[in-house]
Scaffold this motif. Sequence first.
Motif, mmCIF file in Angstrom:
data_model
loop_
_atom_site.group_PDB
_atom_site.id
_atom_site.type_symbol
_atom_site.label_atom_id
_atom_site.label_comp_id
_atom_site.label_asym_id
_atom_site.label_seq_id
_atom_site.Cartn_x
_atom_site.Cartn_y
_atom_site.Cartn_z
ATOM 1 N N THR A 130 0.834 -1.193 0.000
ATOM 2 C CA THR A 130 0.000 0.000 0.000
ATOM 3 C C THR A 130 0.872 1.248 0.000
ATOM 4 O O THR A 130 1.403 1.651 -1.007
ATOM 5 C CB THR A 130 -0.907 -0.008 1.236
ATOM 6 N N THR A 131 1.025 1.835 1.112
ATOM 7 C CA THR A 131 1.847 3.025 1.227
ATOM 8 C C THR A 131 3.143 2.647 1.926
ATOM 9 O O THR A 131 3.121 1.861 2.876
ATOM 10 C CB THR A 131 1.109 4.102 2.054
ATOM 11 N N PRO A 132 4.308 3.155 1.447
ATOM 12 C CA PRO A 132 5.577 2.799 2.101
ATOM 13 C C PRO A 132 5.514 3.002 3.605
ATOM 14 O O PRO A 132 5.048 4.039 4.101
ATOM 15 C CB PRO A 132 6.578 3.764 1.445
ATOM 16 N N GLY A 133 5.955 1.992 4.323
ATOM 17 C CA GLY A 133 5.973 2.080 5.781
ATOM 18 C C GLY A 133 4.684 1.657 6.430
ATOM 19 O O GLY A 133 4.582 1.635 7.660
ATOM 20 N N THR A 134 3.667 1.286 5.631
ATOM 21 C CA THR A 134 2.380 0.858 6.186
ATOM 22 C C THR A 134 2.229 -0.642 5.985
ATOM 23 O O THR A 134 2.119 -1.102 4.859
ATOM 24 C CB THR A 134 1.210 1.581 5.485
ATOM 25 N N PRO A 135 2.221 -1.423 7.055
ATOM 26 C CA PRO A 135 2.190 -2.889 6.942
ATOM 27 C C PRO A 135 0.791 -3.423 6.648
ATOM 28 O O PRO A 135 0.225 -4.173 7.443
ATOM 29 C CB PRO A 135 2.692 -3.340 8.308
ATOM 30 N N LEU A 136 0.198 -3.034 5.513
ATOM 31 C CA LEU A 136 -1.116 -3.523 5.134
ATOM 32 C C LEU A 136 -0.990 -4.386 3.890
ATOM 33 O O LEU A 136 -0.187 -4.110 2.997
ATOM 34 C CB LEU A 136 -2.070 -2.361 4.838
ATOM 35 N N THR A 137 -1.806 -5.426 3.825
ATOM 36 C CA THR A 137 -1.838 -6.249 2.618
ATOM 37 C C THR A 137 -2.708 -5.571 1.567
ATOM 38 O O THR A 137 -3.446 -4.623 1.857
ATOM 39 C CB THR A 137 -2.426 -7.633 2.924
ATOM 40 N N ALA A 138 -2.612 -6.064 0.333
ATOM 41 C CA ALA A 138 -3.424 -5.500 -0.741
ATOM 42 C C ALA A 138 -4.913 -5.707 -0.468
ATOM 43 O O ALA A 138 -5.734 -4.855 -0.806
ATOM 44 C CB ALA A 138 -3.038 -6.128 -2.067
ATOM 45 N N VAL A 139 -5.250 -6.822 0.143
ATOM 46 C CA VAL A 139 -6.652 -7.074 0.473
ATOM 47 C C VAL A 139 -7.148 -6.052 1.486
ATOM 48 O O VAL A 139 -8.244 -5.498 1.355
ATOM 49 C CB VAL A 139 -6.832 -8.512 1.013
ATOM 50 N N GLN A 140 -6.346 -5.796 2.498
ATOM 51 C CA GLN A 140 -6.740 -4.819 3.516
ATOM 52 C C GLN A 140 -6.840 -3.418 2.924
ATOM 53 O O GLN A 140 -7.715 -2.633 3.294
ATOM 54 C CB GLN A 140 -5.745 -4.850 4.672
ATOM 55 N N GLN A 141 -5.968 -3.113 1.980
ATOM 56 C CA GLN A 141 -6.053 -1.814 1.316
ATOM 57 C C GLN A 141 -7.348 -1.700 0.526
ATOM 58 O O GLN A 141 -8.003 -0.660 0.534
ATOM 59 C CB GLN A 141 -4.861 -1.629 0.384
ATOM 60 N N SER A 142 -7.735 -2.777 -0.165
ATOM 61 C CA SER A 142 -8.979 -2.767 -0.924
ATOM 62 C C SER A 142 -10.180 -2.595 -0.006
ATOM 63 O O SER A 142 -11.121 -1.858 -0.310
ATOM 64 C CB SER A 142 -9.118 -4.068 -1.719
ATOM 65 N N ILE A 143 -10.137 -3.274 1.148
ATOM 66 C CA ILE A 143 -11.214 -3.137 2.127
ATOM 67 C C ILE A 143 -11.274 -1.708 2.641
ATOM 68 O O ILE A 143 -12.358 -1.126 2.792
ATOM 69 C CB ILE A 143 -11.016 -4.134 3.281
ATOM 70 N N ALA A 144 -10.106 -1.122 2.878
ATOM 71 C CA ALA A 144 -10.051 0.260 3.346
ATOM 72 C C ALA A 144 -10.710 1.200 2.332
ATOM 73 O O ALA A 144 -11.471 2.108 2.698
ATOM 74 C CB ALA A 144 -8.609 0.667 3.600
ATOM 75 N N ARG A 145 -10.423 1.005 1.071
ATOM 76 C CA ARG A 145 -10.998 1.869 0.040
ATOM 77 C C ARG A 145 -12.510 1.724 -0.001
ATOM 78 O O ARG A 145 -13.242 2.713 -0.096
ATOM 79 C CB ARG A 145 -10.409 1.537 -1.327
#
Length: 328
Positions: free
Chosen positions: A255-270
Amino acid sequence: MCTTAENTDGPGTVHGFCEPALRLYAAALREGRLPRTDLAEAPCLGRRGLILPDPDDERWVRPVPASAALTRLLRPFAQQVFERLDATTALVDTLMQLTSIAGHEPRPAITVLEGQERVISALREASRAARDEVLTAQPGGNRLAHNMRQGVTNAQAVIAAGGRMRHLYQHPVRYNTRFTEYLDQLPPGHLEVRTMEQAIDRLIVFDRTVACIPAAPGNDTALEIRHPALVRYLVHVYEVLWAQATPYDETLPTTTPGTPLTAVQQSIARLLTEGHVDEVVARKMGISVRTCRSHIAKLMQTLGATSRTHLGALLVRSGIAGAGRGDT
């Protein structure tokens, strides 16, 4: 005055006879004769042979018996019927000789497949007939056991015939153990897999000539499409999605540098920042609501959110929800 053309049925006529003609003919049959001057009202009686001149007195006319008139008037119709029957018999005799050597009738451009067994059977038949390439798009990230077994059987049939396969899934399938087992049962080099955040509904295309899509929610009804233009369009949609998807053997972009999120979690966030409730987010991501809420809990823990409202504010402020959209 009778003006109706012969052998036609217009207003006020019965099988080509106008009301005055029928009335005069009935009177002639009752009386045995009619004054010739009355025929001016219905000249069709003479033209059609229902009235003949009285041989004893030219001022009168006499009726032809109805039974004799009927036989004569029906004769041309009967002749037409016999001619049509002869033509029909000749046509049947000619074409019936060819039915034994005729090929299969062409299949319809679109066929509705009703019932899960019929859908499964059609997919199995198409897989066995495929010789080049099979394209599949499968929403969701959870391969059920019975679906996986059927998928293995169909894929093995395609590969055995020398064909190749491409699978398009959503990202959560990367973490599904059943899907890993599915891949382990297929020989390498015959299958490509890519994943993306959101996918279209289920789509399967065999050799770019036959496509299957759902006809209703669930797995009990499908459309088998053989119309070349429609199949080409579906293949084009598939290729667009394929070009945007991430190969299965590549790591999903962070996701964003320094943010330990997976792509799935990023999609959920959006999806959360777009205002979707948990159930809708889970459906769009192809995961269960329970799994979706587990990811949301990890999002809250990672970002230090104390509530769902706080999480929404942090997601908007951090820009996490807007990152990595090139995969959609």
